[in-house]
Design a protein around this motif. Structure first.
Motif, short mmCIF file in Angstrom:
data_model
loop_
_atom_site.label_atom_id
_atom_site.label_comp_id
_atom_site.label_asym_id
_atom_site.label_seq_id
_atom_site.Cartn_x
_atom_site.Cartn_y
_atom_site.Cartn_z
N ASN A 135 2.96 -1.62 -5.41
CA ASN A 135 2.02 -2.67 -4.54
C ASN A 135 2.22 -3.90 -5.03
OD1 ASN A 135 1.27 -0.31 -2.88
ND2 ASN A 135 -0.47 -0.08 -4.17
N ASP A 136 1.99 -4.04 -6.59
CA ASP A 136 2.24 -5.27 -7.14
C ASP A 136 3.62 -6.02 -6.79
OD1 ASP A 136 -0.46 -4.83 -8.33
OD2 ASP A 136 0.54 -4.26 -10.26
N ASN A 137 4.86 -5.08 -6.86
CA ASN A 137 5.96 -5.85 -6.43
C ASN A 137 5.99 -6.56 -4.83
OD1 ASN A 137 8.92 -5.16 -5.06
ND2 ASN A 137 9.24 -5.37 -7.30
N ARG A 138 5.36 -5.60 -4.22
CA ARG A 138 5.38 -5.99 -2.68
C ARG A 138 4.58 -7.40 -2.59
NH1 ARG A 138 9.85 -4.98 -0.50
NH2 ARG A 138 10.28 -5.00 -2.80
N SER A 139 3.41 -7.40 -3.37
CA SER A 139 2.59 -8.55 -3.39
C SER A 139 3.31 -9.83 -3.88
CB SER A 139 1.25 -7.97 -4.15
OG SER A 139 0.72 -7.50 -3.51
N ASN A 140 3.86 -9.67 -4.99
CA ASN A 140 4.86 -10.71 -5.59
C ASN A 140 5.84 -11.15 -4.57
OD1 ASN A 140 3.31 -10.40 -7.93
ND2 ASN A 140 4.88 -9.20 -8.97
N ILE A 141 6.43 -10.30 -4.06
CA ILE A 141 7.72 -10.69 -2.87
C ILE A 141 6.88 -11.70 -1.84
CG2 ILE A 141 9.09 -9.95 -1.10
CD1 ILE A 141 9.93 -7.82 -2.93
N GLN A 142 5.82 -11.02 -1.36
CA GLN A 142 4.95 -11.66 -0.22
C GLN A 142 4.56 -13.17 -0.75
OE1 GLN A 142 5.36 -10.91 2.86
NE2 GLN A 142 6.14 -8.96 2.37
N ARG A 259 14.93 -14.10 -8.03
CA ARG A 259 13.94 -13.49 -8.07
C ARG A 259 13.53 -12.34 -7.19
NH1 ARG A 259 9.52 -11.67 -11.03
NH2 ARG A 259 7.49 -11.83 -10.03
N TYR A 260 13.89 -12.95 -5.91
CA TYR A 260 13.86 -11.57 -5.08
C TYR A 260 14.82 -10.60 -5.27
CZ TYR A 260 13.68 -9.55 -0.17
OH TYR A 260 13.41 -8.75 0.85
N LYS A 261 16.10 -10.83 -5.56
CA LYS A 261 16.90 -9.63 -5.85
C LYS A 261 16.31 -8.92 -7.24
CE LYS A 261 21.47 -8.99 -7.57
NZ LYS A 261 22.85 -9.61 -7.98
N GLN A 262 15.71 -9.44 -8.09
CA GLN A 262 14.92 -8.87 -9.32
C GLN A 262 14.09 -8.09 -8.82
OE1 GLN A 262 13.27 -11.37 -12.20
NE2 GLN A 262 12.40 -9.68 -13.14
N LEU A 263 13.12 -8.54 -8.03
CA LEU A 263 11.96 -7.82 -7.57
C LEU A 263 12.43 -6.59 -6.78
CD1 LEU A 263 9.35 -10.69 -6.63
CD2 LEU A 263 9.27 -9.00 -8.53
N ASP A 264 13.44 -6.75 -5.78
CA ASP A 264 13.99 -5.59 -4.85
C ASP A 264 14.62 -4.74 -5.74
OD1 ASP A 264 14.34 -5.13 -2.15
OD2 ASP A 264 16.54 -5.32 -2.59
N SER A 265 15.30 -4.96 -6.88
CA SER A 265 15.91 -4.11 -7.87
C SER A 265 14.79 -3.46 -8.39
CB SER A 265 16.86 -4.78 -8.78
OG SER A 265 17.03 -3.93 -9.67
#
Length: 359
Positions: A135-142, A259-265
């Motif tokens: 959830n934190d990961n998706r929030s960070n991406i958004q 950053r997006y690549k890192q979060l997606d990983s």
């Protein structure tokens, strides 16, 4: 005198014989009444006396009967000892099964309480934490997407404004060429309009303000060279700023992509962790169900072993009671037979048989 003494002795002997005979009759009657065995032996003696059989044969028969009773008692003891050995062996087997079941139940319950249940709780906590991480990961991406889009829109707008300002400066430079023909009235109005537009577009850039003001002040003069120099200087500064904005935009986009690549990983890793934790949770839940079923089965086995032990003890108690009753009867019969045997070897018995024979 001698005759008197002799007569007295004869009377005394006769009296003693009568007394012994009376005692023999009492013993005979007692043996006949005490038990079926005694009656059988005394009836046998009575028949033997009536048929005038040899006394030794009667003694031998009574001796044989006594030995048979001893053998019967020995056989009874031997059979009971065999049953007792079988009982102890069966009981030992049941008790061994009982102890094994008790150990299995204790170990299984310990496994459930202190290992499996705790492992399940830890997996559930881990799964909950991983879900929170997702959830934190998706929030960070958004959030990062929103910030990136806002930043990108601002940069694109600034670059567009700089492009328009550059275009206006180019138009102003073209108009400045009209100054050289002396037609200032023709040039002044659009030049003034162009400079005002440039000022409007770059008024947020404080470093450009003096140049714009200088251009506006020179727009009514014929110093075309100075105007062209100022316009070119302003244009170069705007172009440099536009290049810097473009570079900053590219750097910002690259940072966002990284950053997006890192979060997606991280999201993919979290998904793998969720899958693993879900599998572990299903496995530990199945193991708990199996352990509970095993404990239930072993408790059922323990109940069965307890019932078997109780039944075996009850059955052997009944066997022991019957054995003790029979043995008591056999011992009583053996004692009577022994008394009969001893009586058969006594002189009183011989005299008793003789008296019965003389009747």
């Amino acid at each position: 005198m001698q005759k008197t003494i002799l007569a007295l002795l004869i009377v005394m002997c006769t009296a003693l014989q009568v007394q012994e005979l009376q005692q023999a009759n009492k013993q005979f009657d007692k043996l006949s009444q005490d038990s079926p065995v005694g009656k059988f032996l005394m009836d046998l003696a009575q028949i033997h006396a009536e048929v005038q059989g040899p006394l030794d044969d009667l003694k031998e028969t009574i001796e044989k009967f006594y030995e048979n009773l001893q053998d019967s008692l020995s056989q009874l003891d031997g059979e009971f000892q065999s049953k007792q050995a079988i009982h102890l062996k069966v009981l030992q087997n049941y008790e061994s099964n009982q102890q094994d079941a008790q150990i299995d139940i204790a170990q299984s319950q310990d496994q459930l309480d202190n290992v499996l249940s705790r492992n399940k709780e830890n997996i559930e906590k881990r799964l909950k934490q991983i879900q929170q991480n997702i959830n934190d990961n998706r929030s960070n991406i958004q959030r990062d997407k929103l910030q990136r889009n806002q930043q990108k829109d601002q940069n694109v707008e600034h670059i567009h404004e700089h492009q328009q300002a550059t275009t206006s400066i180019d138009e102003a430079l073209s108009l400045v060429q009209g100054l050289s023909s002396g037609n200032i009235a023709f040039v002044e109005a659009p030049m003034k309009k162009t400079l005002d537009y440039i000022k409007q577009k770059v008024n947020s850039k404080e470093e450009y303000a003096p140049l714009v003001d200088a251009l506006i002040s020179l727009s009514g003069t014929q110093d075309t060279k100075q105007i062209k120099d100022l316009l070119n200087k302003l244009r170069n500064q705007i172009v440099d700023s536009m290049i810097q904005l473009t570079s900053d935009e590219n750097d910002a986009q690259k940072m966002f992509d990284d950053r997006y690549k890192q979060l997606d990983s991280e999201f993919s890793e979290f998904q793998n962790q969720v899958n693993q934790a879900t599998y572990d949770l299903a496995s530990i839940s199945a193991r708990i169900d199996q352990e509970k079923e095993f404990t239930k089965q072993r408790k059922s086995d323990l109940d069965m072993y307890n019932s078997q032990i109780e039944m075996e003890n009850n059955n052997f108690a009944a066997i022991t009671g019957l054995y003790n009753e029979i043995r008591a009867v056999r011992l009583k019969e053996l004692k009577i037979a022994e008394d009969a045997k001893n009586f058969a070897y006594s002189s009183q018995f011989r005299e008793l048989l003789q008296s019965k024979l003389n009747k």
